[in-house]
Write an enzyme that holds these catalytic residues in place. Structure first.
Site, PDB file in Angstrom:
ATOM      1  N   ALA A 141     -20.073  27.744  -9.966  1.00  0.00           N
ATOM      2  CA  ALA A 141     -19.589  29.107 -10.209  1.00  0.00           C
ATOM      3  C   ALA A 141     -19.960  30.003  -9.027  1.00  0.00           C
ATOM      4  O   ALA A 141     -19.143  30.818  -8.572  1.00  0.00           O
ATOM      5  CB  ALA A 141     -20.174  29.651 -11.510  1.00  0.00           C
ATOM      6  N   GLN A 180     -26.552  28.652 -14.932  1.00  0.00           N
ATOM      7  CA  GLN A 180     -27.046  28.697 -13.551  1.00  0.00           C
ATOM      8  C   GLN A 180     -26.139  27.877 -12.630  1.00  0.00           C
ATOM      9  O   GLN A 180     -26.607  27.223 -11.688  1.00  0.00           O
ATOM     10  CB  GLN A 180     -28.487  28.161 -13.483  1.00  0.00           C
ATOM     11  CG  GLN A 180     -29.554  29.173 -13.864  1.00  0.00           C
ATOM     12  CD  GLN A 180     -29.681  30.303 -12.846  1.00  0.00           C
ATOM     13  OE1 GLN A 180     -29.409  30.157 -11.665  1.00  0.00           O
ATOM     14  NE2 GLN A 180     -30.114  31.467 -13.328  1.00  0.00           N
ATOM     15  N   SER A 181     -24.853  27.893 -12.889  1.00  0.00           N
ATOM     16  CA  SER A 181     -23.911  27.016 -12.180  1.00  0.00           C
ATOM     17  C   SER A 181     -23.819  27.306 -10.674  1.00  0.00           C
ATOM     18  O   SER A 181     -23.485  28.417 -10.260  1.00  0.00           O
ATOM     19  CB  SER A 181     -22.530  27.174 -12.810  1.00  0.00           C
ATOM     20  OG  SER A 181     -21.552  26.540 -12.022  1.00  0.00           O
ATOM     21  N   ASN A 182     -24.089  26.266  -9.883  1.00  0.00           N
ATOM     22  CA  ASN A 182     -23.869  26.368  -8.435  1.00  0.00           C
ATOM     23  C   ASN A 182     -22.378  26.391  -8.123  1.00  0.00           C
ATOM     24  O   ASN A 182     -21.943  27.019  -7.170  1.00  0.00           O
ATOM     25  CB  ASN A 182     -24.492  25.164  -7.719  1.00  0.00           C
ATOM     26  CG  ASN A 182     -25.977  25.081  -7.943  1.00  0.00           C
ATOM     27  OD1 ASN A 182     -26.719  25.965  -7.513  1.00  0.00           O
ATOM     28  ND2 ASN A 182     -26.427  24.041  -8.625  1.00  0.00           N
TER      29      ASN A 182
END
Ligand SMILES: *Cc1c(COP(=O)(O)O)cnc(C)c1O
Length: 334
Positions: free
Chosen positions: A80, A76-78
């Site tokens: 990325a 759930q990388s912000n």
């Protein structure tokens, strides 16, 4: 501090607001005055701290003639999401490698940031096991893309190298300028401490402008000593890059690790309370992985009497709210 010698794109439209949080202070029944620096309102799809770092990282990529960006992050990388966002804006191809830090956590059809990766047009998503050598994996991808005629550029996880951390040295200077203008003396700043670029950059920038406001990091994954060492090393290297006299003292790096809970991205009761409290009192959306846990730390430190009576404390809100929509069940449970 002189930032003009580094390649930089202009993604910010101006300083992000510093707001007071009287309703939150009241709800906590405290005489500590709580403020928030709204980096959740930074430009880039759905906002957040990585935009400041990417001003420098993507500028470096463009200067080196790249046409393709590779980066990595959790499922759930912000980071990325924002890398995909600014790549789209700049007309660069974006490839993501996602690390399944929690086994089985990658779901192709998940909401939140995962949904936005696709919407923002990322070219490929690779998923690797937790604990993998992410730089090695990205280098493999880069070799593959180079063989196909592309010019790839790797941005490390969280954009937390000296190039990215420079964006948070800028933020520290911006914050001091705002506080001077507001004639507001801040006694303490609390920041989330993850891949460390935000925390390290803030400490470096604060030293660079002689701001003398202590900064505390709230960890989201690692134990205190491990995280402090990572932040310290990055701060020293960033201070060197920015030519800051006197350098960084080890004692300036302070982390709290008691709000991590069972591990990175895993919910805690205090995170749920913090997210709900910020929403209900200040209409500010935090996230479950970073700003929610950092705010849980802030709240606990206030309740514990860590800050002096009537002191002013600034919380750096680094964003992340899209991840809320991947955790709806967590917040509906109670
Ligand atoms: C990446 C991130 C952080 C942590 O910043 P680091 O520079 O990685 O320490 C905090 N909050 C949000 C929302 C993030 O995406």
């Amino acid at each position: 501090m002189n930032f003009t010698k580094f390649p930089r794109r202009k993604y910010l439209q101006g300083p992000t607001p510093i707001e007071s949080m009287p309703s939150l202070s009241k709800a906590l029944d405290t005489d500590v005055n709580l403020y928030v620096k709204r980096d959740d309102l930074l430009p880039g799809s759905a906002g957040g701290n990585k935009t400041r770092k990417l001003e420098f990282c993507i500028a470096d990529a463009l200067e080196k003639g790249a046409d393709t960006i590779i980066t990595c992050g959790a499922v759930q990388s912000n980071h990325a999401r924002l890398t995909a966002s600014w790549s789209a804006k700049e007309g660069l191809e974006c490839h993501l490698l996602l690390e399944e830090r929690v086994k089985g956590s990658y779901k192709e059809d998940a909401g939140g940031n995962n949904f936005l990766f696709e919407l923002l047009g990322v070219k490929s998503i690779g998923v690797v096991q937790g604990g993998s050598d992410m730089m090695g994996e990205m280098e493999k991808k880069a070799a593959e893309l180079t063989a196909a005629g592309k010019k790839p550029y790797i941005i490390p996880g969280g954009a937390s190298n000296t190039i990215g951390a420079t964006g948070y040295a800028v933020c520290a200077e911006e914050t001091m300028n705002q506080l001077n203008e507001m004639r507001l003396a801040m006694d303490h700043i609390v920041v989330p401490s993850g891949s460390a670029g935000t925390h390290a950059g803030m400490v470096v920038g604060m030293t660079g402008v002689n701001g003398n406001i202590p900064i505390s990091g709230v960890n989201v994954s690692r134990p205190k000593d491990v995280q402090e060492e990572i932040v310290y090393k990055l701060a020293v290297a960033t201070a060197e890059r920015l030519d800051i006299k006197g350098g960084i003292e080890r004692e300036e790096i302070v982390c709290f690790d008691q709000y991590v809970g069972p591990g990175y991205s895993l919910p805690t009761d205090s995170m749920v309370e913090a997210v709900k409290l910020f929403a209900k009192t200040e209409a500010i959306l935090l996230d479950p992985v970073y700003s929610g846990k950092a705010a849980a730390g802030l709240i606990d430190l206030v309740r514990n009497g860590h800050f002096q009576k009537n002191s002013n404390v600034l919380f750096l809100h680094t964003g992340g709210s899209p991840a809320l929509y991947a955790y709806m069940d967590t917040f509906r449970q109670d």
